[in-house]
Design an enzyme around this catalytic site. Structure first.
Site, PDB file in Angstrom:
ATOM      1  N   SER A   1       0.834  -1.205   0.000  1.00 29.50           N
ATOM      2  CA  SER A   1       0.000   0.000   0.000  1.00 29.50           C
ATOM      3  C   SER A   1       0.864   1.248   0.000  1.00 29.50           C
ATOM      4  CB  SER A   1      -0.945  -0.010   1.194  1.00 29.50           C
ATOM      5  OG  SER A   1      -1.933   0.997   1.070  1.00 29.50           O
ATOM      6  N   ASN A   2       0.221   2.380   0.074  1.00 30.87           N
ATOM      7  CA  ASN A   2       0.884   3.688   0.085  1.00 30.87           C
ATOM      8  C   ASN A   2       0.442   4.441   1.323  1.00 30.87           C
ATOM      9  OD1 ASN A   2       1.735   3.390  -2.667  1.00 30.87           O
ATOM     10  ND2 ASN A   2      -0.374   3.841  -3.214  1.00 30.87           N
ATOM     11  N   HIS A   3       1.308   5.315   1.808  1.00 29.51           N
ATOM     12  CA  HIS A   3       0.890   6.210   2.868  1.00 29.51           C
ATOM     13  C   HIS A   3      -0.147   7.184   2.323  1.00 29.51           C
ATOM     14  CE1 HIS A   3       3.791   4.909   5.802  1.00 29.51           C
ATOM     15  NE2 HIS A   3       4.723   4.927   4.872  1.00 29.51           N
TER      16      HIS A   3
ATOM     17  N   ALA B   1      -3.941   8.041  -3.703  1.00 26.14           N
ATOM     18  CA  ALA B   1      -2.553   7.588  -3.837  1.00 26.14           C
ATOM     19  C   ALA B   1      -2.598   6.140  -4.308  1.00 26.14           C
ATOM     20  CB  ALA B   1      -1.827   7.710  -2.505  1.00 26.14           C
TER      21      ALA B   1
END
Lengths: 236, 236
Positions: free
Chosen positions: A38-40, A105
């Site tokens: 995942s992404n922040h 994101a």
């Protein structure tokens, strides 16, 4: 108070009568039933944009990855997990979309294969093959007919050059460039500072809370939308 | 009400006078400044266990990965991101720890290298090399002197066989086995059903809310701890 204000603005604001789709949050790309890439991203900026769209009179759809935020008032929310889910929800929303704001994101890559069972940790090393995810904002910008399409660029270096390249390469109408390396702003913070870029111009917006910044961004999007469509800007 | 009850129990409960460390939540393993690898885990079970420890009279430390939960009353909380951070916080807590409950969903692997700048998506495929993370619960169980060490096993198949193997291989005192493939229980749900395994015995606990289940688990841990230490069980 904001909700009441918003309801009053449905017929009046800078986006009155328009239908806006906002994507928000991260995506999660499953490796197996328990692990993911995942992404922040807290989703706060996208949710603030959706609220600002409602305030500006737009009928607003929010397509959100996994976040822990309350749905803003008067917003139709669709929850998704992966980039492929988010693309499908975005394409499904396009027939009723004047402005598409891709704030999520999105994970650029996903595991080439999703294991049906949890991967056991038998080896000291594990090699993971990732494949490119679909490019949601580019796909939307290439649709026919296309909405006014706004992308986000979040970079740790060479931000403006990269953002200008993204604007041109993906044929976007506007890019919101966000320096995520700067202290105290960006992904999981409450403050944010961005530069807007469009064909032929750019404008740095002041650092401020995500709510105020979202209202500024939506005001500028409304103005650029009106200019692109050759109509007068409606003052909020 | 629970907090007041807890304060009263500090001198009386089944864990009165004992110091318990609970780990909770997922860990996040950075690929670069924006991307990470993680596990599904809301942290609810670990937080419920920490609350139940306080209720049972224990001085309780909660070492938590990134979650969006309020710190339970009377709990000392340490926030961490990666498995290596969690190991360091766990080892730092050991000198004042009678019972260690490893409930966190620790990422088994982390990227071999963390890129200092965001990785650009130039290639259709990306190969990621992952390396094994430290085994926190096994490291704690091998410490000298060691606390009474409780592990969790979350599996999608062959749960009890795997949990028994984990108990023996890592020399744990108790394993809480959690079938995460079952419908409506597990990682992000509010309900949970588990089986407890220890050297020479096992017990299936009924499916119930995480709060009630946590109290049952802590009651059993207190009993096993007392048996292992050769002391009488203090009734709550």
């Amino acid at each position: 108070a904001i909700a009441g204000h918003a309801a009053a603005l449905f017929e009046h604001g800078a986006l009155a009568g328009l239908r806006v789709v906002v994507t928000a949050g991260p995506t999660r790309e499953a490796l197996d039933p328990v692990r993911y890439l995942s992404n922040h991203s807290s989703g706060k900026m996208g949710f603030a944009l959706a609220t600002a769209c409602v305030d500006a009179g737009a009928r607003t759809t929010l397509i959100s990855g996994p976040v822990t935020l309350e749905t803003p008032a008067h917003v139709a929310r669709r929850d998704v997990e992966s980039a492929e889910d988010m693309l499908a929800a975005s394409l499904a929303a396009l027939p009723a979309c004047d402005i598409f704001i891709a704030c999520a994101a999105v994970a650029d890559y996903r595991p080439a294969q999703i294991a049906g069972e949890k991967i056991k940790k038998e080896d000291e090393q594990l090699t993971l093959t990732l494949v490119r995810n679909p490019d949601i904002v580019a796909t939307v910008a290439a649709a026919e007919p296309r909405p006014f399409t706004v992308g986000f660029a979040a970079e740790t270096r060479d931000l403006l050059a990269y953002a200008r390249g993204k604007l041109e390469r993906k044929r976007l109408d506007l890019v919101v460039a966000n320096d995520v390396a700067a202290e105290g702003i960006g992904f999981n913070s409450d403050d944010n500072a961005v530069t807007l870029l469009w064909p032929g111009g750019e404008e740095a917006l002041p650092r401020t809370g995500k709510g105020s910044l979202a209202r500024l961004i939506i005001e500028r999007i409304a103005a650029r939308y009106a200019a692109a469509r050759g109509t007068a800007v409606v003052s909020p």
